[in-house]
Write a protein that holds these residues in place. Structure first.
Motif, PDB file in Angstrom:
ATOM      1  N   ALA A  51      -6.469   4.423  -2.521  1.00 36.09           N
ATOM      2  CA  ALA A  51      -6.133   3.855  -1.214  1.00 36.09           C
ATOM      3  C   ALA A  51      -4.673   4.132  -0.879  1.00 36.09           C
ATOM      4  N   SER A  52      -3.801   3.939  -1.858  1.00 38.30           N
ATOM      5  CA  SER A  52      -2.383   4.223  -1.652  1.00 38.30           C
ATOM      6  C   SER A  52      -2.152   5.705  -1.423  1.00 38.30           C
ATOM      7  N   GLU A  84     -11.422   0.127 -11.186  1.00 41.86           N
ATOM      8  CA  GLU A  84     -10.664  -0.753 -10.286  1.00 41.86           C
ATOM      9  C   GLU A  84      -9.291  -0.169  -9.990  1.00 41.86           C
ATOM     10  N   THR A  85      -8.645   0.346 -11.007  1.00 36.66           N
ATOM     11  CA  THR A  85      -7.327   0.942 -10.834  1.00 36.66           C
ATOM     12  C   THR A  85      -7.410   2.201  -9.975  1.00 36.66           C
ATOM     13  N   TYR A  86      -8.486   2.960 -10.194  1.00 35.62           N
ATOM     14  CA  TYR A  86      -8.672   4.188  -9.405  1.00 35.62           C
ATOM     15  C   TYR A  86      -8.801   3.860  -7.917  1.00 35.62           C
ATOM     16  N   GLU A  87      -9.591   2.861  -7.598  1.00 35.07           N
ATOM     17  CA  GLU A  87      -9.791   2.511  -6.194  1.00 35.07           C
ATOM     18  C   GLU A  87      -8.479   2.088  -5.539  1.00 35.07           C
ATOM     19  N   SER A  88      -7.668   1.321  -6.259  1.00 40.36           N
ATOM     20  CA  SER A  88      -6.376   0.906  -5.726  1.00 40.36           C
ATOM     21  C   SER A  88      -5.453   2.100  -5.536  1.00 40.36           C
ATOM     22  N   CYS A  89      -5.459   2.982  -6.511  1.00 44.54           N
ATOM     23  CA  CYS A  89      -4.598   4.167  -6.461  1.00 44.54           C
ATOM     24  C   CYS A  89      -4.987   5.096  -5.317  1.00 44.54           C
ATOM     25  N   PRO A 132       2.278  -0.230  -2.599  1.00 50.26           N
ATOM     26  CA  PRO A 132       1.590   0.106  -1.356  1.00 50.26           C
ATOM     27  C   PRO A 132       2.137   1.331  -0.658  1.00 50.26           C
ATOM     28  N   CYS A 152      -4.894   9.415 -10.297  1.00 52.79           N
ATOM     29  CA  CYS A 152      -5.552   8.102 -10.370  1.00 52.79           C
ATOM     30  C   CYS A 152      -6.495   7.940 -11.551  1.00 52.79           C
ATOM     31  N   GLU A 205      -0.432  -1.032 -11.146  1.00 54.77           N
ATOM     32  CA  GLU A 205      -0.876  -0.750  -9.787  1.00 54.77           C
ATOM     33  C   GLU A 205       0.175   0.077  -9.059  1.00 54.77           C
ATOM     34  N   ASP A 206      -0.298   0.980  -8.207  1.00 53.33           N
ATOM     35  CA  ASP A 206       0.638   1.737  -7.388  1.00 53.33           C
ATOM     36  C   ASP A 206       1.210   0.846  -6.303  1.00 53.33           C
TER      37      ASP A 206
END
Length: 559
Positions: A417-418, A410-415, A358, A110, A355-356
């Motif tokens: 979570a997935s 922001e990208t890290y947080e999305s990654c 889901p 991430c 983005e990864d």
């Protein structure tokens, strides 16, 4: 040689009491009064015992002195050649020393794979046997190898970062992951079949499995054999325990935690593992004398102070030290201290961050993949990371957007979570065959206090190193806070005067390369409103001057 000789003398004296005298008939020996035999035996044994302690003590002293010399000698040679003055600057090569079960894989997927292209990764980073740092564009090494790997790297051009975790939690997590990965093999009818399938799959792929990576190449086979033995004992179709105390003590299904931590394998690999990894003294070390030093420290625990000091010094010289327990702040510090410098050095601030998906999976990760349950569930190929577009950026991705530290976070947080969702699903599938071992944080609280205290005792070096890491982390946090509040210079000088760990992402641009705003900002703490105010001030001044000049000329014409 002194101790065996002493034992031989004792045995000879004891035997002499019960063997017949050379010139006396055996019958005569039988008529010897018991009291005489007892007195004779006690007398001879007293002489032998009187001789033994000094000999044994001398041997022990020689052993300690030998070990002390070996450990001291290693510690002296392990000292860093520089003062670490430029450690805050990211160098050409970044070595992420990944201590197992600290969350390092999340940082790799991430953060680092968003900052570095696949071509910039050193080939086979997680595989010591096939590691190749000589690649011309190699800029990133992420490995479970210990600090001794730096002997294979251009040390003067290498920055090191790492993450530490509370030692008790790390032991729990290591045990859980050992059971989890080993349990994937239980889809096979027996151990022989599982081993055969593993061999066939490895021959079909260029990838690296979990069984190739330290320390899992030792811990997983050990646990795998134990799981099969316990399943054979209870019956292959029986997936429920009849002797469950808590999820960490289901002895008819999996090796109990208390047995796990006391096994020689755990003493060799797990306990004080972070300290030995940071000092380059694991059983996977490139240093030939690692086993000797490690053995001496275990035999004479007080010698651990030398190893611990080397470990602390190395943490002090690292570019970044994170904490698993303070995950959010660690990620933020990493983005500012490491991520910002990677972007700056690359000269490309417009990476396109994808983005990864889901429910995406990563066939490269030994922690993330969900492969076919019946045939390949237990294999975790590390090949093919570059095939997953969601987790990688390539050269073609550059130029599609403006990358900033904020966007990176922001990208890290999305990654992440997935990633967590994928990990949870994988664990459920892996533990189906040992359903009673449902490991959770709540379940850890069911473990007896005595076992927790034993884990702390067995990891005394790691406990102290973790406290040191926390102090470094606090200083990193304060430095970043000071930087963001405009007190960067004051905070840095304050910490350096105290001999602490100053952490600032230093600006490496020369004055000639800066535009007028950068030049002003060198002597003025810039913020958005200040830049705007400066611009407005200049604009108003310019208008006023133009107006004044124009009015003066008009006045002259009238006259």
């Amino acid at each position: 040689m002194a101790r065996p000789l002493g034992l031989v003398l004792v045995l000879a004296l004891i035997a002499a009491n019960y063997l017949p005298e050379p010139y006396a008939p055996a019958a005569a020996e039988i008529t010897t009064p018991c009291s005489q035999l007892s007195v004779l035996t006690v007398g001879r044994l007293a002489v032998a015992v009187a001789l033994l302690p000094p000999v044994s003590a001398a041997a022990d002293n020689d052993g300690y002195a030998h070990c002390e010399g070996a450990v001291r000698g290693w510690a002296d040679s392990a000292g860093e050649g520089d003062d670490g003055a430029d450690k805050l600057n990211l160098k050409d090569l970044l070595f992420f020393l990944h201590i197992p079960r600290t969350g390092g894989r999340a940082y790799f997927h991430c953060f680092l794979k968003k900052l570095y292209t696949t071509a910039q990764e050193c080939p086979r980073s997680y595989d010591k046997l096939r590691f190749d740092p000589s690649h011309p564009d190699c800029k990133l090494v992420v490995s479970h190898d210990d600090y001794s790997l730096t002997s294979k790297l251009p040390k003067e051009r290498t920055s090191v970062v790492t993450i530490l975790r509370n030692p008790v939690d790390r032991v729990f997590s290591t045990y859980e992951f050992s059971v989890e990965v080993a349990a994937r093999f239980l889809v096979h009818p027996n151990l022989t079949s599982a081993k055969s399938m593993t061999t066939r799959l490895l021959k079909k792929t260029r990838g690296v499995s979990t069984l190739d990576i330290w320390p899992w190449k030792y811990l997983v086979p050990w646990m795998r054999e134990d799981l099969f033995a316990r399943r054979d004992a209870r019956g292959i179709d029986n997936t429920r325990s009849s002797n469950k105390v808590n999820p960490y003590d289901v002895d008819d299904m999996a090796m109990p935690l208390h047995q796990y931590i006391n096994d020689p394998v755990a003493h060799e690999i797990i306990h004080n593992g972070a300290t030995f990894q940071v000092t380059g003294l694991t059983n996977n070390s490139y240093f030939d004398g690692a086993h000797k030093v490690r053995h001496c420290v275990r035999k004479h625990p007080d010698l651990g102070r030398f190893v611990l000091q080397v470990a602390k010094n190395r943490l002090d010289r690292m570019l970044y030290v994170g904490l698993t327990e303070d995950h959010e702040e660690s990620a933020r510090l990493f983005a500012h201290m490491v991520g910002a410098q990677v972007l700056s050095q690359s000269g490309i601030l417009n990476l396109d961050i994808q983005e990864d998906p889901p429910s995406g999976t990563d066939p490269h990760s030994s922690m993330l993949d969900q492969e076919d349950e019946e045939t390949n569930e237990h294999m975790n190929s590390t090949d093919g990371w570059s095939s997953n577009d969601a987790l990688n950026t390539t050269d073609d991705d550059h130029g599609k957007g403006n990358m900033t530290v904020g966007k990176l976070m922001e990208t890290y947080e999305s990654c992440i979570a997935s990633l967590r969702k994928s990990q949870s699903n994988r664990r459920k599938i892996s533990l189906k065959k040992v359903a009673e071992a449902n490991f959770t944080k709540a379940a850890r609280r069911q473990v007896p206090e005595a076992i927790l205290k034993q884990i702390i005792s067995l990891n005394s070096l790691d406990m102290e190193l973790y406290e040191h890491a926390k102090s470094i982390f606090t200083q990193e946090h304060l430095m970043l806070k000071g930087q963001q509040s405009g007190d960067q210079k004051v905070t840095q000088e304050h910490l350096m005067l105290k001999g602490q760990h100053p952490v600032v992402v230093q600006d490496k641009q020369s004055a000639a390369q800066k535009d007028w705003i950068d030049t002003v900002c060198d002597s003025w703490n810039c913020s958005t409103w200040k830049v705007v105010a400066l611009g407005l001030g200049i604009s108003v001044t310019t208008v006023f001057i133009v107006f004044a000049v124009t009015s003066r000329r008009t006045l002259k014409l009238k006259i």
